[in-house]
Structure formats: structure tokens, C-alpha cells
Enzyme design. Structure first.
Site, PDB file in Angstrom:
ATOM      1  N   CYS A  77       0.869  -1.175   0.000  1.00  0.00           N
ATOM      2  CA  CYS A  77       0.000   0.000   0.000  1.00  0.00           C
ATOM      3  C   CYS A  77       0.909   1.229   0.000  1.00  0.00           C
ATOM      4  O   CYS A  77       2.050   1.156  -0.465  1.00  0.00           O
ATOM      5  CB  CYS A  77      -0.970  -0.001   1.190  1.00  0.00           C
ATOM      6  SG  CYS A  77      -0.169   0.189   2.795  1.00  0.00           S
ATOM      7  N   HIS A  78       0.452   2.343   0.528  1.00  0.00           N
ATOM      8  CA  HIS A  78       1.258   3.563   0.504  1.00  0.00           C
ATOM      9  C   HIS A  78       2.420   3.477   1.500  1.00  0.00           C
ATOM     10  O   HIS A  78       3.560   3.717   1.138  1.00  0.00           O
ATOM     11  CB  HIS A  78       0.379   4.783   0.796  1.00  0.00           C
ATOM     12  CG  HIS A  78       1.119   6.080   0.758  1.00  0.00           C
ATOM     13  ND1 HIS A  78       1.638   6.600  -0.404  1.00  0.00           N
ATOM     14  CD2 HIS A  78       1.441   6.945   1.749  1.00  0.00           C
ATOM     15  CE1 HIS A  78       2.251   7.740  -0.123  1.00  0.00           C
ATOM     16  NE2 HIS A  78       2.141   7.973   1.174  1.00  0.00           N
TER      17      HIS A  78
END
Length: 98
Positions: A63-64
């Protein structure tokens, strides 16, 4: 929970290894760039699309920054999948993006 750092994933991809990477970020984040081999399944859809995954394969979740992927890993592990969280997420990714 199993974790792997982004640099190790990058090194394995550069060595020609085929990895199953799932990017759980939102669509607007993915549009800014994702790991070329990654499949996009937003975190909110993981539960509904897990039937597309193969329990005999290993998956790497990104993810981020590592938080949402950790939640996805916990959920998928509880469903019997072999999953590893990419720690640091795309913030730590230094490889190519598409």
C-alpha cells in the site's frame, strides 16, 4: 505476520523472479504509479475479490506506507492465504513504476 522490505522485493524482481504482488491502495493512488507486476485490488474490495486468488500461491501485499497492506495481510491470513506485507509500502519503493 510475515514482512519483507521493498528493497528485497525489488531485488527479487530485478533477478527475474515472478512475484504475485497485490496493491491495495485506492485507484487515484495507483494512477500515480504502481509496481509494474502488481495487481490492483483496493483494500475495501479484498474480501469480495479473494476468490480470484490462489491459496497455493504466495502473495506480497503493498500500500502507501504499510498500514492498509498489514490489514489486508491479517485478513487474508485468517482466510488461509500465504501473504507477506511489503513494509514501508510505496514510500519505500525505489524501483520502476507504471
Amino acid at each position: 505476520m510475515k514482512t519483507i522490505d521493498a528493497q528485497e522485493v525489488q531485488a527479487r524482481l530485478e533477478a527475474g523472479e515472478k512475484l504475485n504482488i497485490i496493491d491495495v491502495r485506492e485507484s487515484d493512488e495507483v494512477e500515480e504509479g504502481k509496481i509494474p507486476e502488481a495487481e490492483h485490488i483496493p483494500l475495501g474490495l479484498v474480501e469480495f475479490r479473494m476468490n480470484e486468488l490462489d491459496k497455493d500461491k504466495e502473495y506480497f501485499i503493498v500500500c502507501h506506507a504499510g498500514g492498509r497492506s498489514a490489514r489486508a495481510v491479517q485478513f487474508l491470513e485468517s482466510q488461509g492465504f500465504n501473504v507477506t506485507n511489503i513494509s514501508g509500502g510505496m514510500l519505500a519503493w525505489e524501483g520502476e513504476t507504471e
